[in-house]
Design a protein around this motif. Structure first.
Motif, PDB file in Angstrom:
ATOM      1  N   ARG A 174      10.569  -2.423   4.340  1.00 13.72           N
ATOM      2  CA  ARG A 174      10.489  -1.020   3.916  1.00 13.72           C
ATOM      3  C   ARG A 174      10.035  -0.871   2.460  1.00 13.72           C
ATOM      4  N   LYS A 206       0.854  -1.207   0.000  1.00 17.40           N
ATOM      5  CA  LYS A 206       0.000   0.000   0.000  1.00 17.40           C
ATOM      6  C   LYS A 206       0.888   1.256   0.000  1.00 17.40           C
ATOM      7  N   ARG A 207       1.915   1.249   0.856  1.00 17.03           N
ATOM      8  CA  ARG A 207       2.834   2.401   0.924  1.00 17.03           C
ATOM      9  C   ARG A 207       3.504   2.652  -0.413  1.00 17.03           C
ATOM     10  N   ARG A 208       3.673   1.607  -1.192  1.00 15.47           N
ATOM     11  CA  ARG A 208       4.382   1.726  -2.485  1.00 15.47           C
ATOM     12  C   ARG A 208       3.413   1.860  -3.662  1.00 15.47           C
ATOM     13  N   ASN A 209       2.128   2.106  -3.372  1.00 18.15           N
ATOM     14  CA  ASN A 209       1.137   2.294  -4.448  1.00 18.15           C
ATOM     15  C   ASN A 209       1.009   1.056  -5.345  1.00 18.15           C
TER      16      ASN A 209
END
Ligand SMILES: Cc1cc2nc3c(=O)[nH]c(=O)nc-3n(C[C@H](O)[C@H](O)[C@H](O)COP(=O)(O)OP(=O)(O)OC[C@H]3O[C@@H](n4cnc5c(N)ncnc54)[C@H](O)[C@@H]3O)c2cc1C
Length: 422
Positions: free
Chosen positions: A401, A67-70
């Motif tokens: 990460r 999600k953080r990385r689209n």
């Protein structure tokens, strides 16, 4: 806008998704489908199986990271790929359509090829973290009531490093528990000689691994074909080079782990032009399928012929360095197509391995993986164990990460640097 779908989120699929996100345009969509919610660091499974790691120590939750990385994440089992209609049928969820598909599902474990074999029958497995967790439960019972161990890799296996690792890690654990004297150990392998590794050997891996087994009082049988496993008894045919039987063995065991042969996953089996008869995905030098040019594939699920003829079938391993270079090539080639160019990037297919033996280990580099080679280097020592522990932490940290990096290439360059300094 293009929709790029990556099927499988293991050692190949996770870096593939992260690289693809960087290389695709901002309007393009990247989706990952995986049948489980976590990334599991497979190389640490042998440590889970002797209770040196808990499964959660080597897992990363995929949804928040992606999600953080689209990147969209769908947790579902792919039932069938439909390459004519460019869609994937999922279990219990709507079909997903794609413009480009990257198959990165790893292997299906072929336990069914041998009667009584596998974690649902008479042997344990370290091929998945769930299997390693089951193996750990059996290990903790075994050390209460020790007996003989049979460990190795069956005919058609293509993953030998972990078989040696697990034999020697168990041996180290038994010595630490002061019960090694109660456990006769036999290493059983389809390889024509110890240290072949599916690669015809790398540097002096034959001498190194034979010495390691000898020093630790582990007997071995090569050219071995496992014909049947009963509870506590393995039947093995030791073959001559002409395919005749040299000797039959009945090996009693209290605990046994044998690496199985691999095949392709059910979702692609029998799709003409996409897969070979074993279900491995056919790709060209650009990681692309010729019949369905919008399908690419990386990792253990691709088809690679064996290094040479052997008395018993021995497959070629597909390891991290090689997989990383397949990922890089596939991402660059899909980017080229998105930009209206032709694919021209090729994977380098080199091998680097840190085989941990619990209190030491063997490291090797083979460039290229298939002989003859430009670089062929092997070394051993305690540093390999510490190197592997450090590499695990480094790799899992980067996955947490959501950073894609050339982990294995860096490892290789550092090792070659160390070798030169020596
Ligand atoms: C015990 C063991 C130790 C190893 N150690 C090393 C090592 O130290 N160094 C090294 O370089 N290599 C090692 N390897 C070899 C190789 O690097 C690993 O097997 C690696 O995990 C392969 O990556 P992959 O992405 O091809 O497959 P996997 O990592 O197996 O990933 C495939 C993913 O696809 C998912 N999937 C499968 N089918 C479906 C489906 N139908 N629908 C949805 N999702 C699906 C799986 O759940 C999984 O998440 C080891 C292998 C084993 C078995």
């Amino acid at each position: 806008m293009a929709h790029i779908v990556i099927l499988g989120a293991g050692l190949g699929g996770v870096p593939m998704a992260l690289e693809m996100r960087q290389k695709a345009g901002s309007a393009d969509k990247v989706t990952v489908i995986n049948n489980r919610p976590t990334f599991d660091f497979t190389p640490s499974n042998p440590w889970v199986a002797v209770d040196w790691r808990k499964p959660d120590d080597i897992r990363v939750e995929l949804q928040p990271m992606f999600k953080r990385r689209n990147i969209d994440f769908v947790c579902a089992m792919a039932k069938r790929i439909d390459p004519e209609n460019k869609k994937i049928e999922l279990e219990g969820q709507p079909d997903i359509e794609y413009d480009f598909l990257v198959i990165a599902t790893g292997p299906e474990l072929n336990f069914g090829a041998i009667d009584g074999f596998g974690p649902n029958a008479n042997t344990v497995s370290i091929c998945s973290t769930d299997h390693a967790e089951q193996a750990r439960t059996k290990w903790l019972k075994f050390v209460e009531k020790p007996g003989p161990i049979v460990v190795g890799a069956v005919q058609g296996a293509s993953c030998y490093g972990p078989a040696y690792e697990f034999a020697l890690i168990m041996e180290t654990d038994l010595r630490r528990r002061k019960i090694r004297d109660q456990v006769p150990m036999t290493f059983v392998t389809a390889e024509p000689f110890i240290g072949h590794l599916g690669l015809g050997g790398v540097g002096d891996t034959k001498t190194m691994l034979e010495a390691e087994l000898r020093n630790r009082h582990i007997n071995w049988i090569c050219n071995a074909k496992v014909t049947k496993v009963d509870a506590g008894m393995m039947e093995v045919e030791e073959m001559n080079i002409d395919g005749s039987i040299k000797q039959m063995h009945k090996l009693p065991f209290e605990h046994s782990m044998m690496i199985p042969g691999f095949k392709g996953i059910d979702a692609v089996q029998g799709i003409d032009g996409l897969v070979n008869p074993m279900g491995f995905v056919l790709v060209d030098e650009h990681q692309r399928n010729s019949k369905y040019p919008d399908i690419f594939s990386v990792g253990v699920c691709i088809a690679i012929p064996p290094v040479g003829a052997t008395a018993v079938p021995v497959g070629v391993p597909k390891t991290g360095f090689m997989i990383e270079s397949m990922v890089r090539a596939a991402a660059l080639n899909i980017q080229a197509l998105l930009n209206g160019n032709e694919p021209n990037h090729k994977a380098s297919w080199n091998a680097v391995c840190l085989a941990d033996f619990g209190d030491g280990g063997v490291a090797f580099i083979a460039m290229p993986q298939i002989p003859p080679r430009n670089v062929c280097w092997a070394s051993q020592g305690k540093w390999v164990h510490y190197g592997k522990v450090a590499f695990e932490k480094f790799f899992l940290g980067k996955v947490k990460r959501g950073v894609s990096e050339s982990f294995f290439e860096k490892l290789t360059l550092n090792l070659l640097g160390l070798a030169k300094e020596k």
